[in-house]
Design a protein around this motif. Sequence first.
Motif, PDB file in Angstrom:
ATOM      1  N   SER A 622       0.842  -1.193   0.000  1.00  0.00           N
ATOM      2  CA  SER A 622       0.000   0.000   0.000  1.00  0.00           C
ATOM      3  C   SER A 622       0.876   1.242   0.000  1.00  0.00           C
ATOM      4  CB  SER A 622      -0.915  -0.003   1.234  1.00  0.00           C
ATOM      5  OG  SER A 622      -1.774   1.118   1.188  1.00  0.00           O
ATOM      6  N   PRO A 623       1.304   1.653  -1.192  1.00  0.00           N
ATOM      7  CA  PRO A 623       2.226   2.794  -1.252  1.00  0.00           C
ATOM      8  C   PRO A 623       1.575   4.066  -0.725  1.00  0.00           C
ATOM      9  CG  PRO A 623       1.441   2.210  -3.452  1.00  0.00           C
ATOM     10  CD  PRO A 623       0.972   1.137  -2.521  1.00  0.00           C
ATOM     11  N   ALA A 624       2.413   4.944  -0.158  1.00  0.00           N
ATOM     12  CA  ALA A 624       1.888   6.195   0.384  1.00  0.00           C
ATOM     13  C   ALA A 624       2.144   7.351  -0.569  1.00  0.00           C
ATOM     14  CB  ALA A 624       2.555   6.487   1.729  1.00  0.00           C
ATOM     15  N   TYR A 650      -1.310   8.958  -2.121  1.00  0.00           N
ATOM     16  CA  TYR A 650      -2.130   7.930  -1.470  1.00  0.00           C
ATOM     17  C   TYR A 650      -2.230   8.219   0.026  1.00  0.00           C
ATOM     18  CZ  TYR A 650      -2.083   5.106  -5.721  1.00  0.00           C
ATOM     19  OH  TYR A 650      -2.260   4.645  -7.008  1.00  0.00           O
ATOM     20  N   GLY A 651      -1.090   8.638   0.600  1.00  0.00           N
ATOM     21  CA  GLY A 651      -1.066   8.905   2.044  1.00  0.00           C
ATOM     22  C   GLY A 651      -2.130   9.902   2.458  1.00  0.00           C
ATOM     23  N   SER A 652      -2.304  10.935   1.644  1.00  0.00           N
ATOM     24  CA  SER A 652      -3.257  11.973   2.032  1.00  0.00           C
ATOM     25  C   SER A 652      -4.697  11.521   1.803  1.00  0.00           C
ATOM     26  CB  SER A 652      -2.984  13.242   1.230  1.00  0.00           C
ATOM     27  OG  SER A 652      -3.331  13.008  -0.123  1.00  0.00           O
ATOM     28  N   ARG A 653      -4.880  10.413   1.087  1.00  0.00           N
ATOM     29  CA  ARG A 653      -6.252   9.966   0.768  1.00  0.00           C
ATOM     30  C   ARG A 653      -6.633   8.699   1.525  1.00  0.00           C
ATOM     31  NH1 ARG A 653      -8.709  13.088  -3.009  1.00  0.00           N
ATOM     32  NH2 ARG A 653      -7.306  14.433  -4.192  1.00  0.00           N
ATOM     33  N   ARG A 654      -6.004   8.531   2.677  1.00  0.00           N
ATOM     34  CA  ARG A 654      -6.285   7.340   3.468  1.00  0.00           C
ATOM     35  C   ARG A 654      -7.706   7.271   3.995  1.00  0.00           C
ATOM     36  NH1 ARG A 654      -1.052   4.843   5.486  1.00  0.00           N
ATOM     37  NH2 ARG A 654       0.110   5.447   3.656  1.00  0.00           N
ATOM     38  N   ALA A 658     -12.004   4.021  -1.847  1.00  0.00           N
ATOM     39  CA  ALA A 658     -12.018   3.783  -3.289  1.00  0.00           C
ATOM     40  C   ALA A 658     -10.639   4.055  -3.876  1.00  0.00           C
ATOM     41  CB  ALA A 658     -13.068   4.669  -3.967  1.00  0.00           C
ATOM     42  N   VAL A 659      -9.976   5.102  -3.375  1.00  0.00           N
ATOM     43  CA  VAL A 659      -8.612   5.391  -3.834  1.00  0.00           C
ATOM     44  C   VAL A 659      -7.660   4.326  -3.301  1.00  0.00           C
ATOM     45  CG1 VAL A 659      -6.692   7.027  -3.730  1.00  0.00           C
ATOM     46  CG2 VAL A 659      -9.052   7.878  -3.966  1.00  0.00           C
ATOM     47  N   MET A 660      -7.834   3.984  -2.026  1.00  0.00           N
ATOM     48  CA  MET A 660      -6.868   3.090  -1.389  1.00  0.00           C
ATOM     49  C   MET A 660      -6.950   1.665  -1.945  1.00  0.00           C
ATOM     50  SD  MET A 660      -5.209   5.185   0.227  1.00  0.00           S
ATOM     51  CE  MET A 660      -4.033   4.165   1.100  1.00  0.00           C
ATOM     52  N   ALA A 661      -8.169   1.206  -2.270  1.00  0.00           N
ATOM     53  CA  ALA A 661      -8.296  -0.129  -2.867  1.00  0.00           C
ATOM     54  C   ALA A 661      -7.585  -0.135  -4.213  1.00  0.00           C
ATOM     55  CB  ALA A 661      -9.765  -0.496  -3.040  1.00  0.00           C
ATOM     56  N   ARG A 662      -7.777   0.940  -4.982  1.00  0.00           N
ATOM     57  CA  ARG A 662      -7.127   1.021  -6.299  1.00  0.00           C
ATOM     58  C   ARG A 662      -5.620   1.179  -6.169  1.00  0.00           C
ATOM     59  NH1 ARG A 662     -12.212   2.435  -6.630  1.00  0.00           N
ATOM     60  NH2 ARG A 662     -13.374   2.132  -8.568  1.00  0.00           N
ATOM     61  N   GLY A 663      -5.201   1.731  -5.034  1.00  0.00           N
ATOM     62  CA  GLY A 663      -3.771   1.920  -4.810  1.00  0.00           C
ATOM     63  C   GLY A 663      -3.081   0.699  -4.214  1.00  0.00           C
ATOM     64  N   THR A 664      -3.853  -0.344  -3.924  1.00  0.00           N
ATOM     65  CA  THR A 664      -3.252  -1.521  -3.307  1.00  0.00           C
ATOM     66  C   THR A 664      -2.376  -2.265  -4.322  1.00  0.00           C
ATOM     67  OG1 THR A 664      -5.155  -1.688  -1.872  1.00  0.00           O
ATOM     68  CG2 THR A 664      -3.769  -3.638  -2.027  1.00  0.00           C
ATOM     69  N   GLY A 716       5.202  -8.113   4.572  1.00  0.00           N
ATOM     70  CA  GLY A 716       4.635  -6.989   5.333  1.00  0.00           C
ATOM     71  C   GLY A 716       5.644  -6.274   6.214  1.00  0.00           C
ATOM     72  N   ALA A 717       6.946  -6.398   5.893  1.00  0.00           N
ATOM     73  CA  ALA A 717       7.958  -5.664   6.659  1.00  0.00           C
ATOM     74  C   ALA A 717       7.788  -4.162   6.400  1.00  0.00           C
ATOM     75  CB  ALA A 717       9.345  -6.125   6.229  1.00  0.00           C
ATOM     76  N   GLY A 718       8.514  -3.369   7.155  1.00  0.00           N
ATOM     77  CA  GLY A 718       8.432  -1.922   6.975  1.00  0.00           C
ATOM     78  C   GLY A 718       7.482  -1.313   7.968  1.00  0.00           C
ATOM     79  N   SER A 719       7.231  -0.017   7.805  1.00  0.00           N
ATOM     80  CA  SER A 719       6.422   0.658   8.815  1.00  0.00           C
ATOM     81  C   SER A 719       4.990   0.151   8.772  1.00  0.00           C
ATOM     82  CB  SER A 719       6.457   2.168   8.612  1.00  0.00           C
ATOM     83  OG  SER A 719       6.021   2.464   7.321  1.00  0.00           O
ATOM     84  N   SER A 720       4.348   0.168   9.917  1.00  0.00           N
ATOM     85  CA  SER A 720       3.019  -0.426   9.995  1.00  0.00           C
ATOM     86  C   SER A 720       2.020   0.440   9.240  1.00  0.00           C
ATOM     87  CB  SER A 720       2.600  -0.596  11.450  1.00  0.00           C
ATOM     88  OG  SER A 720       1.925   0.549  11.904  1.00  0.00           O
ATOM     89  N   ARG A 721       1.178  -0.205   8.492  1.00  0.00           N
ATOM     90  CA  ARG A 721       0.245   0.530   7.655  1.00  0.00           C
ATOM     91  C   ARG A 721      -1.049  -0.275   7.547  1.00  0.00           C
ATOM     92  NH1 ARG A 721       3.508   2.783   2.559  1.00  0.00           N
ATOM     93  NH2 ARG A 721       4.624   4.061   4.051  1.00  0.00           N
ATOM     94  N   ASP A 722      -2.114   0.266   8.093  1.00  0.00           N
ATOM     95  CA  ASP A 722      -3.381  -0.464   8.086  1.00  0.00           C
ATOM     96  C   ASP A 722      -3.829  -0.856   6.687  1.00  0.00           C
ATOM     97  OD1 ASP A 722      -3.179   0.529  10.575  1.00  0.00           O
ATOM     98  OD2 ASP A 722      -5.135   1.536  10.592  1.00  0.00           O
ATOM     99  N   TRP A 723      -3.607   0.071   5.764  1.00  0.00           N
ATOM    100  CA  TRP A 723      -4.134  -0.175   4.429  1.00  0.00           C
ATOM    101  C   TRP A 723      -3.463  -1.359   3.745  1.00  0.00           C
ATOM    102  CZ3 TRP A 723      -8.556   0.685   2.370  1.00  0.00           C
ATOM    103  CH2 TRP A 723      -9.341   1.730   2.861  1.00  0.00           C
ATOM    104  N   ALA A 724      -2.318  -1.778   4.255  1.00  0.00           N
ATOM    105  CA  ALA A 724      -1.669  -2.949   3.674  1.00  0.00           C
ATOM    106  C   ALA A 724      -2.470  -4.216   3.986  1.00  0.00           C
ATOM    107  CB  ALA A 724      -0.240  -3.077   4.184  1.00  0.00           C
TER     108      ALA A 724
END
Length: 794
Positions: A622-624, A650-654, A658-664, A716-724
């Motif tokens: 889930s790129p930001a 993407y980060g600003s549209r969390r 609809a944006v985040m699913a498309r950004g997955t 899933g390494a890296g900073s924690s991100r719910d959208w992932a």
Amino acid sequence: MLISLMNSLRILRTSAEFVLPFFLLSHCLIIFYYSGVPAVVDFAAMRDAVKKLGGDPENINPICPADLVIDHSIQPILNVLQADKGSLDSQLNLRPLQWWGSQAFKNMRIIPPGSGIIHQVNLEYLARVVMDQDGYYYPDSVVGTDSHTTMVDGLGVLGWGVGGIEAEAVMLGQPISMVLPEVVGYKLLGNPQPLVTSTDIVLTITKHLRQVGVVGKFVEFFGPGVAQLSIADRATIANMCPEYGATAAYFPVDDISIGYLVQTGRDKEKILCTKKYLEAVGMLRDFKNSSQDPDFTQVVELDLHTVVPCCSGPKRPQDKVAVSDMKKDFETCLGAKQGFKGFQIAPDRHNSVIKFNFEGCDFELAHGSVVIAAITSCTNTSNPSVMLGAGLLAKKAVEAGLTVKPYIKTSLSPGSGVVTYYLRESGVMSYLSQLGFDVVGYGCMTCIGNSGPLPDSVVEAIVQGDLVAVGVLSGNRNFEGRVHPNTRANYLASPPLVIAYAIAGTVRIDFEEEPLGINASGKKIFLKDIWPTRNEIQAVERQFVIPGMFKEVYQKIETVNESWNALDAPSDKLYTWNPKSTYIKSPPFFDGLTLALQTPKTIEDAYVLLNFGDSVTTDHISPAGNIARNSPAARYLTSRGLTPREFNSYGSRRGNDAVMARGTFANIRLVNKFIDKQGPQTVHFPSGETLDVFDAAERYKQAGHPLIVLAGKEYGAGSSRDWAAKGPFLLGVKAVLAESYERIHRSNLVGMGVIPLQYLPGEDARTLGLTGRERYTIIIPENLKPQMNIQIKV
Ligand SMILES: *[C@@H]1O[C@H](CO)[C@@H](O)[C@H](O)[C@H]1NC(C)=O
Ligand SMILES: *[C@@H]1O[C@H](CO)[C@@H](O)[C@H](O)[C@H]1NC(C)=O
Ligand SMILES: *[C@@H]1O[C@H](CO)[C@@H](O)[C@H](O)[C@H]1NC(C)=O
Ligand SMILES: *[C@@H]1O[C@H](CO)[C@@H](O)[C@H](O)[C@H]1NC(C)=O
Ligand code: SF4
């Protein structure tokens, strides 16, 4: 003791998974911005869902106290947004959303933006140490969505970082389940040597823990040496958890912690209750009393006496030199061949001396002469005790009649006004000033080469003698040419050592044997004569630093709040979604929710959406960053009437699913084994077409096909991100099959109902001959339990 209590829970370890007693999770800290916006959006959607099912929306409310800290990093984003038209949308929606959050929920405190650095706020303002709730006292604990959450462990509040989805669950009264952590006891013994600073101790412990290997474990400190560490030291060590991989690094409460509560102006009566309560339940620790030492899974020791004060250089931060070896090391470097540890000066020239005149007086320069001495307060050196140590050293040096030669370019550039404040209040600023260490500005002046010109006659002398002149600074970086073109050797040193070398005027000095200088009465003054003791430093720190810092933070919270209060305040139980918003949208997570719990069902004939190797990070999932112009998210935003300029990240549209699913999986560096080149695409097997990942997932969904993802190690390494976790859920991913997972990401997947399956030890896609082009049926038994074996038919 909290942790030893957990140790005693070992007997519950039947399934290697245990449920943390609820009382432990007394407090939830959510950092607004990356995780905060989605959290409030989720709560708003949950309230809608409860209403739809005929319940009372107000039942969706944090049951443990929750603090939502609006991170300052959101501010510049809001400012940028303000400048363009898309901004109105965000302005009108993000802020009222947050505001609505603070009004509509009980038990939720919102800390407005600009209140200061979050972990400092937590230490000084939010942490309770002992909770006093509904007539019960119990130990404070916290889960937070920020990697700095562990800092508060320095004050005796057990806390660690979790994913946003877990944090939401905690707020709603769900227990956190986790594998019972092993607890490593870290025993501190002995007394530090005189020149050792807190920075040396913190860095030594950090390095040691990294060697011990404490990934995924809890660390608890004990032993008489702990009493030598101030709360600032403890918090710094606890805050380094991500560096050594521990989940938490805990310092039980002792008298020093209680003293800290007094100094930060906590309510007197509450402090008394805190102390009495901890005493009564046997949790107030006296580190010198070994009969109070708990049992640990494993014990490691550090004798503080073995910590050596270090500098690093002359050209790279990683080249450490013990202060006691400095003279010898520099002289070796002089002759050694050109390189990181060599200047290749001919042996007959090692003792060259060049005379020069500066402001009417005669001076001499030699190899090793210090010409720049800069105290910069950056990450490594921001511990107040070392800044104060420098101040106290300056005081004693001035009192002993020592001076710094006038041609040495000295400077002080603290990280913030707070440092200036406590240096001035504690009365050491004038002494720093007398030695030439005046505040020249804030931030990274010298370290990034803004040291300004050296006096002409100094430069001429350096050039004439081809001298290796020295810069000494308390920054993190010393690459050649960075500090000043004429200082070929640059050493990183603690702020008090910067002053010591400035007074000595050279790094070719052995502080044990040689005096720093001889004063006007002919007395030799050694460094040990003027070096402040840890007790002296801590006494001043207690008196001036802590209350000063607290005041600053507190005042900001007050003033910031005024503008915050001036905002419009919707306080309805339900959030009023703005259908025009492209930033905030009601997410579909609760669509089709029924009152009766659904049992997990077998996943039939799933296709593999993506086939990954090792180390797929949350940023791949889930790129930001920027929304690419030809991406599914871009097409969606265009259909909503936005131009590419207004897409934002993407980060600003969390707040918009609809944006985040498309950004997955929309990261352009995604490596998917189904595709030859890098990119956010995959093969849609029924048609054989190569499509954007979202479009492929949509096709599978329309045909009613469930999906899974195959992955290697550390998925899933890296900073924690719910959208992932939320993103793949929305794409219809039902399970991930990987060799191993990052802890928080695995919990987030569970939270979204995506099953994180792990190959049996020794097996992986290769050994099993899986290509990802197969169909997978995952049989979910009725008595599903963590860590059980599951059958998959391929
Ligand atoms: C902001 O102000 C309101 C009322 O003026 C107060 O209730 C609230 O506690 C303040 N928030 C913070 C974080 O201080
Ligand atoms: C050490 O701790 C134990 C247990 O709390 C206590 O009983 C004992 O009195 C303490 N000893 C001293 C010397 O304080
Ligand atoms: C200072 O901190 C940085 C990270 O901010 C780290 O990479 C570096 O090794 C530290 N410097 C020293 C001297 O330990
Ligand atoms: C020199 O140092 C001694 C010892 O610290 C001190 O007593 C004396 O006053 C100093 N002399 C001057 C001139 O500062
Ligand atoms: S530029 Fe230098 S002083 Fe500034 S934070 Fe970086 S290392 Fe520290």
